[in-house]
Design a protein around this motif. Structure first.
Motif, PDB file in Angstrom:
ATOM      1  N   THR A  61      47.415  38.357  34.916  1.00 41.23           N
ATOM      2  CA  THR A  61      47.679  38.536  36.342  1.00 41.23           C
ATOM      3  C   THR A  61      49.139  38.258  36.641  1.00 41.23           C
ATOM      4  O   THR A  61      49.670  37.214  36.232  1.00 41.23           O
ATOM      5  N   ILE A  63      51.508  36.810  39.030  1.00 34.94           N
ATOM      6  CA  ILE A  63      51.261  35.823  40.086  1.00 34.94           C
ATOM      7  C   ILE A  63      52.503  35.497  40.921  1.00 34.94           C
ATOM      8  O   ILE A  63      52.363  34.875  41.982  1.00 34.94           O
ATOM      9  N   ASP A  92      48.677  38.114  46.904  1.00 34.16           N
ATOM     10  CA  ASP A  92      48.992  36.945  46.090  1.00 34.16           C
ATOM     11  C   ASP A  92      49.275  37.283  44.630  1.00 34.16           C
ATOM     12  O   ASP A  92      50.030  36.569  43.970  1.00 34.16           O
ATOM     13  N   SER A  93      48.643  38.358  44.139  1.00 36.60           N
ATOM     14  CA  SER A  93      48.739  38.653  42.714  1.00 36.60           C
ATOM     15  C   SER A  93      48.283  40.087  42.448  1.00 36.60           C
ATOM     16  O   SER A  93      47.717  40.740  43.318  1.00 36.60           O
ATOM     17  N   ARG A 134      50.147  34.917  34.701  1.00 34.56           N
ATOM     18  CA  ARG A 134      49.304  33.736  34.488  1.00 34.56           C
ATOM     19  C   ARG A 134      49.241  33.359  33.001  1.00 34.56           C
ATOM     20  O   ARG A 134      49.376  32.186  32.652  1.00 34.56           O
TER      21      ARG A 134
END
Length: 163
Positions: A61, A63, A92-93, A134
């Motif tokens: 992800t 992020i 957010d991501s 991530r």
């Protein structure tokens, strides 16, 4: 043109193509062709685009994004509603499933919003951008500023962070 000259010309072309191809890796994530469009006079924000490919077997992800070229950088998405209204919002991501490609491009889907630029984005300039994943961690990329089809309407759209 003799064979030697042809070979040298071909080699020069291949090397220049490789220099123009700006691809990066962070673990299983491949980042291709990070670019931004040049801004117009008075425009205080801009957008950056790139393609991300997860070549691995597990999802990852995106992020966070950041750049010293702007006071803040955010991941945004844009879509058109059924009644042809453009909707943009911060997310957010971005999840990258295994073997998935996400292409950021003007006018549709994801982009990186560069808010409160420290200087105008001029064609030929380069700016640093850090992407944080991530699992794969951080990767620094160089964003090439390209002359684009940037019109007053697109500049207004790129200022959408004030909505």
């Amino acid at each position: 043109m003799n064979l030697r000259s042809l070979s040298l010309a071909t080699l020069a072309l291949l090397l220049s193509s490789a220099a123009l191809a700006h691809d990066y890796r962070a673990g299983d994530i491949r980042i291709e062709h990070p670019y931004a469009r040049a801004t117009v006079a008075g425009q205080t924000s801009g957008s950056a685009y790139l393609t991300m490919e997860n070549t691995g077997r597990q999802s990852d992800t995106l992020i966070a994004v950041q750049s010293p070229a702007a006071k803040s950088a955010e991941i945004h998405t844009m879509s058109m509603t059924a009644d042809h209204v453009m909707r943009m919002r911060e997310v957010d991501s971005i999840e990258l499933k295994a073997q998935e490609v996400v292409k950021m491009q003007p006018g549709d889907g994801y982009h990186i919003m560069l808010i409160s630029l420290t200087a105008p984005l001029k064609a030929g300039d380069k700016l640093p951008l850090t992407l944080t994943f991530r699992k794969a961690g951080k990767v620094n990329v160089t964003v090439a500023v390209e002359a684009g089809k940037n019109s007053a309407a697109e500049a207004k759209r790129d200022e959408h962070h004030q909505h």
